[in-house]
Motif scaffolding. Structure first.
Motif, PDB file in Angstrom:
ATOM      1  N   ALA A  16       0.837  -1.339  -0.100  1.00  0.00           N
ATOM      2  CA  ALA A  16      -0.066  -0.417   0.139  1.00  0.00           C
ATOM      3  C   ALA A  16       1.113   1.187   0.187  1.00  0.00           C
ATOM      4  O   ALA A  16       0.578   1.659  -0.391  1.00  0.00           O
ATOM      5  CB  ALA A  16      -1.312   0.001   1.694  1.00  0.00           C
ATOM      6  N   TYR A  33      -7.560   7.873   2.125  1.00  0.00           N
ATOM      7  CA  TYR A  33      -7.803   6.525   2.117  1.00  0.00           C
ATOM      8  C   TYR A  33      -7.676   5.528   1.484  1.00  0.00           C
ATOM      9  O   TYR A  33      -7.672   4.339   1.872  1.00  0.00           O
ATOM     10  CB  TYR A  33      -9.366   6.874   0.301  1.00  0.00           C
ATOM     11  CG  TYR A  33      -9.871   7.436   1.262  1.00  0.00           C
ATOM     12  CD1 TYR A  33     -10.987   7.819   2.359  1.00  0.00           C
ATOM     13  CD2 TYR A  33     -10.356   8.933   0.527  1.00  0.00           C
ATOM     14  CE1 TYR A  33     -11.766   8.325   2.495  1.00  0.00           C
ATOM     15  CE2 TYR A  33     -11.596   9.783   0.706  1.00  0.00           C
ATOM     16  CZ  TYR A  33     -12.547   9.022   1.817  1.00  0.00           C
ATOM     17  OH  TYR A  33     -12.908  10.115   2.145  1.00  0.00           O
ATOM     18  N   LEU A  34      -5.988   5.536   0.656  1.00  0.00           N
ATOM     19  CA  LEU A  34      -5.339   3.971   0.461  1.00  0.00           C
ATOM     20  C   LEU A  34      -4.966   3.961   2.164  1.00  0.00           C
ATOM     21  O   LEU A  34      -5.057   2.546   2.406  1.00  0.00           O
ATOM     22  CB  LEU A  34      -4.511   3.670  -0.550  1.00  0.00           C
ATOM     23  CG  LEU A  34      -3.982   2.832  -0.793  1.00  0.00           C
ATOM     24  CD1 LEU A  34      -4.479   1.916  -1.532  1.00  0.00           C
ATOM     25  CD2 LEU A  34      -2.619   3.205  -2.060  1.00  0.00           C
ATOM     26  N   LEU A  36      -5.854   4.145   5.101  1.00  0.00           N
ATOM     27  CA  LEU A  36      -6.827   4.100   6.201  1.00  0.00           C
ATOM     28  C   LEU A  36      -7.232   2.576   5.414  1.00  0.00           C
ATOM     29  O   LEU A  36      -7.591   1.662   5.858  1.00  0.00           O
ATOM     30  CB  LEU A  36      -7.619   4.655   6.040  1.00  0.00           C
ATOM     31  CG  LEU A  36      -9.376   4.309   6.738  1.00  0.00           C
ATOM     32  CD1 LEU A  36      -9.094   4.419   8.671  1.00  0.00           C
ATOM     33  CD2 LEU A  36     -10.609   5.274   6.724  1.00  0.00           C
ATOM     34  N   LEU A  37      -7.624   2.492   4.200  1.00  0.00           N
ATOM     35  CA  LEU A  37      -8.586   1.328   3.814  1.00  0.00           C
ATOM     36  C   LEU A  37      -6.879  -0.713   4.040  1.00  0.00           C
ATOM     37  O   LEU A  37      -6.823  -1.033   4.796  1.00  0.00           O
ATOM     38  CB  LEU A  37      -8.126   0.976   1.909  1.00  0.00           C
ATOM     39  CG  LEU A  37      -8.861  -0.823   1.695  1.00  0.00           C
ATOM     40  CD1 LEU A  37     -10.217  -0.781   1.939  1.00  0.00           C
ATOM     41  CD2 LEU A  37      -9.204  -0.540   0.363  1.00  0.00           C
ATOM     42  N   SER A  38      -5.508  -0.066   3.404  1.00  0.00           N
ATOM     43  CA  SER A  38      -4.487  -1.116   4.062  1.00  0.00           C
ATOM     44  C   SER A  38      -4.482  -1.097   5.530  1.00  0.00           C
ATOM     45  O   SER A  38      -3.798  -2.656   6.202  1.00  0.00           O
ATOM     46  CB  SER A  38      -3.366  -0.503   3.356  1.00  0.00           C
ATOM     47  OG  SER A  38      -2.714   0.819   4.036  1.00  0.00           O
ATOM     48  N   VAL A  40      -6.809  -0.856   8.057  1.00  0.00           N
ATOM     49  CA  VAL A  40      -8.062  -1.464   8.104  1.00  0.00           C
ATOM     50  C   VAL A  40      -8.198  -3.549   7.979  1.00  0.00           C
ATOM     51  O   VAL A  40      -7.832  -4.345   8.815  1.00  0.00           O
ATOM     52  CB  VAL A  40     -10.056  -1.425   7.695  1.00  0.00           C
ATOM     53  CG1 VAL A  40     -10.884  -2.336   8.076  1.00  0.00           C
ATOM     54  CG2 VAL A  40      -9.805   0.371   8.251  1.00  0.00           C
ATOM     55  N   LEU A  41      -7.516  -3.803   6.728  1.00  0.00           N
ATOM     56  CA  LEU A  41      -7.200  -4.754   5.718  1.00  0.00           C
ATOM     57  C   LEU A  41      -6.340  -5.491   7.109  1.00  0.00           C
ATOM     58  O   LEU A  41      -5.968  -6.647   7.005  1.00  0.00           O
ATOM     59  CB  LEU A  41      -7.154  -4.724   4.292  1.00  0.00           C
ATOM     60  CG  LEU A  41      -8.739  -3.875   3.616  1.00  0.00           C
ATOM     61  CD1 LEU A  41      -7.495  -4.162   2.753  1.00  0.00           C
ATOM     62  CD2 LEU A  41      -9.259  -5.671   3.863  1.00  0.00           C
TER      63      LEU A  41
END
Length: 88
Positions: A16, A33-34, A36-38, A40-41
């Motif tokens: 990421a 957002y990338l 945050l997404l990484s 959370v994943l």
């Protein structure tokens, strides 16, 4: 090929990070957002590791993969009780 949770959990933030570097700076929300997404994943992928971890053994979720066989170099990874907390 099965999904290796430990390897994926460790390398997902690095992948990421490369993705964030490739996003132009004018798209500030996209790299936020990338990130945050990484995050959370990565956390969600670490939950099954935490749940399946048994405190009665030494290293768990070990992977020992030959990398550069001519030089005897291997990719060897595993977690114990202390590194479990660091993965989480």
């Amino acid at each position: 090929m099965r999904l290796d949770l430990l390897v994926t959990t460790i390398f997902l933030p690095a992948i990421a990070g490369v993705g964030v570097l490739l996003i132009p700076s004018r798209h500030e929300k996209a790299y936020k957002y990338l990130g945050l997404l990484s995050s959370v994943l990565t956390f969600l992928l670490s939950l099954p590791i935490f749940i399946r971890f048994s405190s009665h053994y030494g290293f768990q979720f070990e992977r020992n993969i030959p990398w550069v066989q001519e030089l005897g170099i291997r990719f060897h990874i595993g977690i114990d009780g202390i590194s479990l907390l660091l993965v989480m």
